[in-house]
Write a protein that holds these residues in place. Structure first.
Motif, PDB file in Angstrom:
ATOM      1  N   SER A  77     -14.081 149.153 120.594  1.00 52.03           N
ATOM      2  CA  SER A  77     -15.417 149.352 121.368  1.00 52.03           C
ATOM      3  C   SER A  77     -15.860 151.088 121.173  1.00 52.03           C
ATOM      4  CB  SER A  77     -15.171 149.021 122.790  1.00 52.03           C
ATOM      5  OG  SER A  77     -16.193 149.398 123.535  1.00 52.03           O
ATOM      6  N   GLN A 120     -17.240 151.598 117.755  1.00 49.46           N
ATOM      7  CA  GLN A 120     -18.555 150.819 117.729  1.00 49.46           C
ATOM      8  C   GLN A 120     -19.698 151.346 118.393  1.00 49.46           C
ATOM      9  OE1 GLN A 120     -17.625 146.740 118.810  1.00 49.46           O
ATOM     10  NE2 GLN A 120     -16.800 146.183 117.003  1.00 49.46           N
ATOM     11  N   ARG A 121     -19.553 152.004 119.518  1.00 49.23           N
ATOM     12  CA  ARG A 121     -20.295 152.848 120.287  1.00 49.23           C
ATOM     13  C   ARG A 121     -20.647 154.330 119.638  1.00 49.23           C
ATOM     14  NH1 ARG A 121     -21.361 151.318 125.608  1.00 49.23           N
ATOM     15  NH2 ARG A 121     -20.034 149.264 126.295  1.00 49.23           N
ATOM     16  N   LEU A 160     -18.714 156.596 119.963  1.00 48.70           N
ATOM     17  CA  LEU A 160     -18.344 157.852 120.904  1.00 48.70           C
ATOM     18  C   LEU A 160     -17.377 158.784 120.218  1.00 48.70           C
ATOM     19  CD1 LEU A 160     -18.128 155.860 124.161  1.00 48.70           C
ATOM     20  CD2 LEU A 160     -19.859 157.141 123.522  1.00 48.70           C
ATOM     21  N   ILE A 176     -20.425 156.688 130.260  1.00 50.52           N
ATOM     22  CA  ILE A 176     -21.251 155.554 130.295  1.00 50.52           C
ATOM     23  C   ILE A 176     -21.063 154.772 131.654  1.00 50.52           C
ATOM     24  CG2 ILE A 176     -21.111 155.184 127.743  1.00 50.52           C
ATOM     25  CD1 ILE A 176     -19.286 152.980 128.087  1.00 50.52           C
ATOM     26  N   HIS A 207     -28.579 156.448 127.760  1.00 48.77           N
ATOM     27  CA  HIS A 207     -27.481 155.631 126.678  1.00 48.77           C
ATOM     28  C   HIS A 207     -26.023 156.093 127.539  1.00 48.77           C
ATOM     29  CE1 HIS A 207     -24.215 156.339 123.540  1.00 48.77           C
ATOM     30  NE2 HIS A 207     -24.904 155.269 123.198  1.00 48.77           N
ATOM     31  N   SER A 208     -26.019 157.389 127.798  1.00 52.78           N
ATOM     32  CA  SER A 208     -24.715 157.889 128.525  1.00 52.78           C
ATOM     33  C   SER A 208     -25.288 159.248 129.153  1.00 52.78           C
ATOM     34  CB  SER A 208     -23.797 158.283 127.326  1.00 52.78           C
ATOM     35  OG  SER A 208     -24.336 158.934 126.182  1.00 52.78           O
ATOM     36  N   LEU A 250     -25.151 159.518 118.267  1.00 60.26           N
ATOM     37  CA  LEU A 250     -24.784 158.125 118.933  1.00 60.26           C
ATOM     38  C   LEU A 250     -25.713 157.026 118.787  1.00 60.26           C
ATOM     39  CD1 LEU A 250     -23.373 159.564 122.171  1.00 60.26           C
ATOM     40  CD2 LEU A 250     -22.081 158.995 120.009  1.00 60.26           C
TER      41      LEU A 250
END
Length: 260
Positions: free
Chosen positions: A81, A84-85, A87, A109, A213-214, A248
């Motif tokens: 995860s 995939q993000r 980060l 997030i 998004h964040s 990102l």
């Protein structure tokens, strides 16, 4: 959906997920009795659910103590995860921001009623764990609320607004007014609202639709992050947030840039 409309096995799935959430506060190893107490279930039911999760790799059981801990499947999915993000790509930018400002820099997030710090100086080096903080009492949370996606902007859906200090906003009407000011200013402040002696500045990492998004924050003390120096910190935080938009977000998800 009512209980009678729920698909077969939904209760078991909900309980199994709830069991995993028992480890969310970094509780370490838990016994079947600990899980039963936290889940308000019988020990036999908790033990049966835990054994099922052990078989799937989501929990492990210590053979000596019979206590449970999170298993390799959780670690694998967590890492997937994070990557995939994208980060993991934020860490160098946050480290550079921290070095330039001599403040702690974090990226978070949203997860329900909380801001979850996944990258930055607040992530514990020994465990890799960040912080899960209420939205209403943090600069990160205010940012995530102020630029929330449609369907996530209902303040009445938040958990109770508990006071962390006597400065914490606990009235939903006052929180709504605060978020209006945050959107107008383009940043959020946490001035001793989550802990005394701590001041935090938060800015959004925005997508093409103008939603968060964040959230990015720099945290220090009031004598460092002063009102006079706030524009200096803000300019650097915003520059980092713009860099993170590129790192990102996919090209079609980014805000259009105007040439100077």
């Amino acid at each position: 959906m009512t209980t009678t409309d729920a698909p077969a096995g939904a209760q078991a799935v909900t309980r199994a997920l709830g069991l995993l959430h028992c480890f969310r506060d970094n509780a370490g190893e838990l016994s079947a009795s600990d899980l039963a107490r936290r889940m308000e279930l019988s020990v036999s039911t908790s033990h049966r659910l835990a054994r099922t999760l052990v078989a799937a790799g989501f929990l492990e059981q210590d053979r000596r103590t019979a206590r449970y801990r999170l298993g390799p499947s959780v670690a694998e999915l967590g890492q997937l995860s994070l990557h995939q993000r994208g980060l993991h790509r934020a860490a160098p930018e946050l480290a550079a921001l921290s070095a330039a400002t001599a403040a702690t820099a974090d990226l978070a997030i949203r997860s329900g009623g909380h801001a979850v710090i996944l990258v930055g100086g607040s992530v514990q080096p020994s465990t890799g764990l960040g912080l899960r903080r209420p939205l209403h009492s943090t600069a990160l949370g205010k940012v995530l609320l102020a630029w929330a996606r449609p369907g996530e902007d209902d303040l009445t859906a938040l958990p109770p607004l508990h006071a962390q200090t006597d400065r914490t906003i606990v009235d939903p009407v006052a929180l709504a007014a605060e978020l209006t000011l945050v959107r107008a200013a383009g940043y959020a402040l946490n001035d001793g609202e989550s802990a005394y002696g701590v001041r935090t500045l938060g800015v959004p990492v925005l997508d093409a639709a103008g939603h968060a998004h964040s959230a990015l924050a720099v945290r220090s003390t009031p004598d460092v992050l002063t009102d006079a120096r706030l524009p200096w910190f803000l300019s650097r935080a915003r520059a980092c947030a713009e860099a993170l938009e590129v790192l990102l977000l996919a090209p079609n998800e980014r805000r259009p840039r105007t040439l100077d």
